[in-house]
Design a protein around this motif. Structure first.
Motif, PDB file in Angstrom:
ATOM      1  N   LEU A  20       4.975   1.873   3.013  1.00 47.42           N
ATOM      2  CA  LEU A  20       3.822   2.682   3.371  1.00 47.42           C
ATOM      3  C   LEU A  20       4.292   4.126   3.375  1.00 47.42           C
ATOM      4  CD1 LEU A  20       0.921   2.989   4.378  1.00 47.42           C
ATOM      5  CD2 LEU A  20       1.796   2.644   6.697  1.00 47.42           C
ATOM      6  N   PRO A  22       3.344   8.438   3.327  1.00 43.70           N
ATOM      7  CA  PRO A  22       2.365   9.503   3.514  1.00 43.70           C
ATOM      8  C   PRO A  22       2.286  10.360   2.249  1.00 43.70           C
ATOM      9  CG  PRO A  22       4.423  10.083   4.586  1.00 43.70           C
ATOM     10  CD  PRO A  22       4.605   8.690   4.014  1.00 43.70           C
ATOM     11  N   GLN A  84      -7.502   8.626   3.776  1.00 40.06           N
ATOM     12  CA  GLN A  84      -7.786   7.296   3.220  1.00 40.06           C
ATOM     13  C   GLN A  84      -6.501   6.523   2.950  1.00 40.06           C
ATOM     14  OE1 GLN A  84      -9.500   7.293  -0.768  1.00 40.06           O
ATOM     15  NE2 GLN A  84     -10.776   5.547  -0.219  1.00 40.06           N
ATOM     16  N   MET A  85      -6.513   5.257   3.348  1.00 37.26           N
ATOM     17  CA  MET A  85      -5.430   4.349   2.985  1.00 37.26           C
ATOM     18  C   MET A  85      -5.773   3.796   1.614  1.00 37.26           C
ATOM     19  SD  MET A  85      -2.551   3.071   3.902  1.00 37.26           S
ATOM     20  CE  MET A  85      -2.460   3.271   5.669  1.00 37.26           C
ATOM     21  N   GLN A  98       2.194   1.702  -0.827  1.00 35.27           N
ATOM     22  CA  GLN A  98       0.820   1.948  -0.399  1.00 35.27           C
ATOM     23  C   GLN A  98       0.823   3.344   0.204  1.00 35.27           C
ATOM     24  OE1 GLN A  98      -0.857  -0.805   2.454  1.00 35.27           O
ATOM     25  NE2 GLN A  98      -2.933  -0.248   1.835  1.00 35.27           N
ATOM     26  N   GLN A 100      -0.951   6.540   2.177  1.00 39.40           N
ATOM     27  CA  GLN A 100      -1.982   7.024   3.078  1.00 39.40           C
ATOM     28  C   GLN A 100      -2.206   8.475   2.675  1.00 39.40           C
ATOM     29  OE1 GLN A 100      -1.160   6.943   7.276  1.00 39.40           O
ATOM     30  NE2 GLN A 100      -3.333   7.034   7.743  1.00 39.40           N
TER      31      GLN A 100
END
Length: 167
Positions: A20, A22, A84-85, A98, A100
């Motif tokens: 994940l 940023p 938004q993710m 993924q 963010q």
């Protein structure tokens, strides 16, 4: 696209597992109301400028840094227009990420738009009524940046996740 060193370090132990990360997107307008775009080297498509935040880096600074690194344009973030993710992406080497995304509306303050790194084939300003073909991702963000509205985000379903929070 060049993978930041800190991600290579994480991948050394995490392998291809989901990370994940940023990220930011910058919708940069000049004093004529044109939007700044770069044509990407990885797929040849026009896109907004964006990138991954470095450890400890504030998102607004990431936007300023990425815009300058990729286009030689100086800018000032004016407001957050979207949080938004995004859906997970699997890269050809098997890495899964993924992002963010925090999207900023920015105002250009100087510099001449040009290719400034290896991530773009071309860099140019476009009138919003004469954009090249763009993915929905970019069109949605440009549309939101042109509005004077609160930050956009995907609202959760009214009952989604409430059961877990009640326990």
């Amino acid at each position: 696209m060049t993978t930041p060193e800190f991600i290579l370090d994480i991948r050394a132990t995490a392998g291809n597992r989901l990370l994940l990360l940023p990220s930011v997107t910058a919708v940069v307008f000049d004093d004529r109301g044109r939007v700044l775009l770069g044509r990407r080297t990885d797929n040849g498509q026009w896109a907004l400028v964006g990138g991954i935040a470095e450890p400890g880096e504030q998102p607004a600074l990431t936007a300023v840094r990425e815009v300058y690194e990729e286009t030689a344009v100086r800018c000032v973030p004016e407001r957050v227009i979207l949080v938004q993710m995004l859906k997970p992406i699997t890269y050809p080497n098997g890495d899964v990420c993924q992002f963010q995304d925090i999207t900023f509306r920015c105002r250009a303050t100087g510099g001449e738009a040009r290719v400034n790194d290896s991530e773009s084939l071309e860099v140019a300003w476009f009138a919003v009524d004469a954009l090249p073909p763009l993915e929905r991702f970019a069109l949605h963000r440009i549309d939101l940046a042109l509005r004077d509205e609160p930050t956009w985000f995907e609202a959760p379903e009214e009952t989604e996740g409430l059961e877990e929070m009640a326990e």
